[in-house]
Design a protein around this motif. Structure first.
Motif, mmCIF file in Angstrom:
data_model
loop_
_atom_site.group_PDB
_atom_site.id
_atom_site.type_symbol
_atom_site.label_atom_id
_atom_site.label_comp_id
_atom_site.label_asym_id
_atom_site.label_seq_id
_atom_site.Cartn_x
_atom_site.Cartn_y
_atom_site.Cartn_z
ATOM 1 N N ARG A 179 -10.491 -2.945 11.037
ATOM 2 C CA ARG A 179 -9.288 -2.416 10.418
ATOM 3 C C ARG A 179 -8.029 -3.156 10.785
ATOM 4 N N GLN A 219 -0.966 7.413 -11.721
ATOM 5 C CA GLN A 219 -1.109 8.249 -10.479
ATOM 6 C C GLN A 219 -0.073 9.440 -10.418
ATOM 7 N N TYR A 260 4.540 0.003 3.575
ATOM 8 C CA TYR A 260 3.865 1.058 4.062
ATOM 9 C C TYR A 260 4.211 2.417 3.751
ATOM 10 N N SER A 310 4.294 5.403 1.729
ATOM 11 C CA SER A 310 3.505 6.050 0.601
ATOM 12 C C SER A 310 3.573 7.676 0.744
ATOM 13 N N ARG A 348 1.191 9.202 -1.169
ATOM 14 C CA ARG A 348 -0.093 9.501 -1.952
ATOM 15 C C ARG A 348 -1.191 9.458 -0.929
ATOM 16 N N ASP A 349 -2.331 10.440 -1.165
ATOM 17 C CA ASP A 349 -3.559 10.402 -0.319
ATOM 18 C C ASP A 349 -3.978 8.962 -0.671
ATOM 19 N N GLY A 350 -4.261 8.225 0.572
ATOM 20 C CA GLY A 350 -5.020 6.961 0.229
ATOM 21 C C GLY A 350 -4.237 5.970 -0.086
ATOM 22 N N GLY A 351 -2.943 6.232 -0.052
ATOM 23 C CA GLY A 351 -1.945 5.171 -0.570
ATOM 24 C C GLY A 351 -1.735 4.175 0.306
ATOM 25 N N THR A 352 -1.246 3.024 0.124
ATOM 26 C CA THR A 352 -0.967 1.821 1.102
ATOM 27 C C THR A 352 0.462 1.563 1.342
#
Ligand SMILES: Nc1ncnc2c1ncn2[C@@H]1O[C@H](COP(=O)(O)OP(=O)(O)O)[C@@H](O)[C@H]1O
Ligand SMILES: [Mg+2]
Length: 224
Positions: free
Chosen positions: A51, A128, A175, A177, A179-183
């Motif tokens: 990761r 989205q 970085y 974001s 959003r869920d799961g956004g980068t």
């Protein structure tokens, strides 16, 4: 500077990762509870190291300057292709794509792959933002003069929820974001690419009505 630091960190990281993997190999047939626990911890170590490697990889991609590969291309055609490509997936989420391309916009010099990536990011964000209710996504082009410079403008307009003023100041941060799961990479990288072309991105948004991202690309490149 950031780039060389990142390279320095990558080598020891891959050594740690390799060692963890070799240890897992050695311990994989151990059937004592203690051995099983050790194996699970090694697996956690490996996946966390991987990761960190991925985070570093994206950071590196962000900090490195893109080498622009400039070609005279039609922004209208690029957006037409993109719209055609995006239509099926958009319709599945109830989003209608409409085009409003200016006939006054002649081909000009830009890096078509990088600029396509920018518009893909903007279209994806718009889609989205309008999920799950759906809505309308408009791709528009135009040409304008600003402070004596001629620009092509490409706009991505959505009828989504809009962005509050406090959020609006932060959306281009690396970085950032919501959003869920956004980068939080999309807009940071997009701004970067457009600035490398000598252009800029403007955003207007009305809460509850939608958002509009306007990408300005200079029609004439200044010699650098
Ligand atoms: N069209 C849009 N409508 C509403 N909010 C948006 C829109 N585009 C971007 N945003 C906001 O900007 C944030 C950052 O976008 P981006 O950099 O693409 O990262 P990500 O898509 O991974 O969240 C999003 O999480 C969202 O809060
Ligand atoms: Mg995004």
């Amino acid at each position: 500077m950031a780039g060389s630091l990142v390279h320095e960190i990558k080598n020891p990281l891959s050594t740690i990762n390799l060692s963890a993997q070799l240890l897992q190999e050695e311990w994989k047939d151990v059937d004592t509870p203690k051995g099983q626990r050790a194996l699970r911890r090694l697996q956690v170590m490996s996946s966390e190291v991987q990761r960190v490697e991925r985070i570093i990889e994206t950071f590196l991609r962000f900090t490195e300057r893109h080498e622009l590969s400039l070609e005279v291309k039609s922004l209208n055609e690029m957006l037409e292709d993109l719209a055609e490509f995006a239509t099926a997936e958009a319709e599945r989420s109830g989003v209608q794509i409409r085009l409003g391309l200016s006939v006054d916009l002649a081909p000009f010099s830009f890096d078509v792959d990088l600029v396509r990536q920018v518009f893909q990011n903007l279209v994806q964000n718009a889609r989205q933002a309008m999920s799950p209710g759906g809505g309308e996504l408009i791709l528009k082009t135009d040409r304008v003069e600003r402070d004596g410079v001629e620009y092509a403008i490409g706009e991505v307009i959505d009828t989504g929820p809009g962005i509050e003023a406090e959020k609006l100041e932060r959306i281009f941060e690396l970085y950032y974001s919501t959003r869920d799961g956004g980068t939080g990479l999309g807009l940071a990288i997009s701004r970067r690419i457009i600035e490398e072309h000598g252009g800029f991105i403007e955003v207007q948004s009305v809460k509850g009505k939608g958002s509009q991202f306007s990408v300005y690309l200079p029609l004439e490149r200044k010699e650098t």
